[in-house]
Enzyme design. Structure first.
Site, PDB file in Angstrom:
ATOM      1  CG  ASP A  11      -2.096   0.917   1.071  1.00 36.09           C
ATOM      2  OD1 ASP A  11      -2.156   1.643   0.061  1.00 36.09           O
ATOM      3  OD2 ASP A  11      -2.965   0.928   1.966  1.00 36.09           O
ATOM      4  CG  ASP A 105      -3.027   3.580  -3.496  1.00 34.95           C
ATOM      5  OD1 ASP A 105      -4.039   2.989  -3.900  1.00 34.95           O
ATOM      6  OD2 ASP A 105      -3.010   4.239  -2.441  1.00 34.95           O
ATOM      7  CD  GLU A 106      -5.266  -1.576  -0.870  1.00 31.54           C
ATOM      8  OE1 GLU A 106      -5.533  -2.315   0.087  1.00 31.54           O
ATOM      9  OE2 GLU A 106      -5.974  -0.608  -1.217  1.00 31.54           O
TER      10      GLU A 106
END
Length: 514
Positions: A11, A105-106
């Site tokens: 993350d 983003d993960e």
């Protein structure tokens, strides 16, 4: 459940805001808020410096401005975020063929599928190398969680924030999860948490002690059974490389309520076209068209229509959305509109009846658009060009001063700060909004400025080498003592210096938070 912590969850830390700080030297170390900047805007991401003041993702921007009036409020630059996300995902795919992106983003990664040995030391080494590679490639930081299950890996990465790594050893799950609030578990929202609270259940340990039968009685069979398994630390979900989208949709929130029915219909038509563009970009078609209408009083209505077969024809989607809109009363004012398509498929089944019904309408629409375009051209010849709108945070280029970004605009003027990711804080200059020497620009790379002679990554802080131990159940930053604490529940490492003072609170928006 695996016997080794070989499921990795990455993350990125305050992704949008961190990318803006890396791109804008004058904002490093200062509060930054990215999201909608209008009166009805919503925060997408807040930097750690802004979170100290209570600003959080999904918060109304107006509330954020009251909490932190001196922050920089910037418009999202998704072109930059997607570019950085592609770099990060490329690094993840180098580790394993099984990468499950959750947002820009993960992502989850199955390290065993990439050949990593099934032991803690090997998994930890991969996680540390990934963090170094991300920083070298993008100039940003990411937090890594390692565990034997996806749920636990995600919890570990949350505890590692910001800029850290936490390993949850298989066999220690229940001791680790026990004192945590039940809201930590996936799928437990405010309503479920309130139901459990009324039953005297507040922590994960109390959830497990309640037993499966009691949870089924409170929450129903599917939810109760799943929650009981998670409370025991059980999660058998595999990492899936391709996540099949269930729907594609777009929506817009308006600064001023729409009361003109003609304007509402025009907005629905525009949203339908945007939805079809996304549908075609994904190579999909859909069978069910859905519209979403949020009224002036925040009441939200949805209406849907199922077609005879999957389609990606914009005229078919527009017609269906218009028919659905006719079922909704919008006279009181509309603050949000959305159009979506569900029942996705990889093929289209031509709806001949719909095509015949809309063929004439399409021809008439095309003729109307030609007349409108001709009229607009005549008006443009008679009237001066309207000033351009410069949104805070967006990239610009000036013929004399080079690349910069918009700090703000108003009263016919626009203020620009001229700096690059690899430079120091730049000078601020003000121009007329219609200055012919000023034009929109493209995002610059965050690292390795071309012909700049600058560093290979932006100066975001001192080197981070010496790890300290951190309790993964503790949400606050680790103490500043030089004597690390060693815990039996987990093996963790985080950077000695942190870019912020609080934990990550976003889920990623989308990107997400994302």
């Amino acid at each position: 459940m695996r016997r080794a912590p070989t499921i990795l969850h990455l993350d990125m830390d305050a992704f949008y805001a961190s990318a803006e700080q890396a791109a804008k030297p004058s904002l490093r170390g200062k509060p930054v808020v990215v999201g909608g900047i209008g009166p009805r805007g919503v925060v997408s991401t807040a930097s750690y410096e802004a979170r100290v003041f209570g600003v959080r993702s999904a918060m109304p921007t107006a509330q954020a401005r009251r909490l932190c009036p001196n922050a920089a409020y910037l418009t999202p630059r998704f072109t930059l975020y997607r570019r950085v996300s592609d770099q990060v995902m490329e690094l993840l795919h180098a580790l394993s063929p099984l990468v499950e992106p959750l947002s820009l983003d993960e992502a989850f990664v199955d390290l065993e599928a990439g050949g990593t040995e099934a032991d803690t030391a090997a998994a930890r080494a991969v996680g540390e190398r990934l963090r170094r590679d991300i920083r070298r490639t993008t100039g940003l930081t990411g937090s890594v969680g390692l565990a034997g299950a996806k749920m636990l890996a995600k919890i570990a990465s949350e505890q590692a924030k910001p800029d850290g790594l936490v390993v949850i050893e298989p066999g220690t799950e229940r001791d680790l999860l026990g004192p945590m609030t039940v809201r930590t578990l996936p799928g437990v929202g405010p309503a479920t948490a309130e139901t459990l609270r009324r039953a005297g259940i507040h922590t994960i340990a109390e959830t497990a002690e309640a037993g499966e039968a009691e949870l089924v009685r409170l929450l129903g069979k599917a939810h109760g059974t799943g929650l009981y398994a998670m409370a025991l630390g059980r999660d058998e979900r595999p990492v899936v490389a391709e996540r099949d989208a269930k729907s594609i949709s777009v929506e817009d929130t308006f600064d001023v309520d729409l009361t003109d029915r003609t304007r509402v219909r025009a907005e629905v038509t525009r949203l339908a076209d945007r939805c079809v563009e996304r549908l075609r970009a994904a190579g999909r078609s859909g069978r069910t068209v859905v519209i979403k209408v949020r009224n002036y009083d925040f009441s939200t209505l949805t209406r849907s229509e199922t077609l005879r077969g999957p389609t990606d024809d914009p005229s078919v989607v527009r017609e269906a959305a218009a028919r659905l809109l006719d079922l909704v009363d919008t006279t009181g004012g509309v603050r949000l509109l959305g159009v979506g398509v569900t029942g996705l498929a990889d093929f289209t089944q031509e709806d001949l009846f719909a095509q015949l019904a809309t063929e004439k309408a399409a021809e008439e629409e095309a003729e109307r658009e030609r007349r409108v375009a001709a009229e607009a051209a005549r008006e443009a010849a008679d009237e001066p060009e309207r000033p351009r709108r410069w949104l805070p945070g967006l990239d610009v280029i000036h013929e004399e001063h080079g690349a910069g970004w918009v700090q703000g605009s108003g009263v016919g003027r626009v203020t620009v700060r001229f700096e690059q990711p690899w430079s120091g804080p730049g000078r601020v200059r003000t121009f007329p909004v219609d200055d012919p020497a000023l034009r929109p620009g493209e995002p610059l790379p965050l690292v390795g400025g071309p012909q700049s002679g600058g560093p290979t990554e932006p100066p975001t802080g001192p080197a981070k080498e010496d790890p300290v131990q951190k309790d993964p159940a503790q949400k606050a930053p680790a103490p500043q003592s030089s004597a690390p604490a060693t815990l039996p529940n987990s093996v963790s490492a985080r950077a000695a210096s942190e870019p912020g003072t609080g934990p990550e609170t976003e889920s990623g928006a989308g990107m997400s938070s994302r």
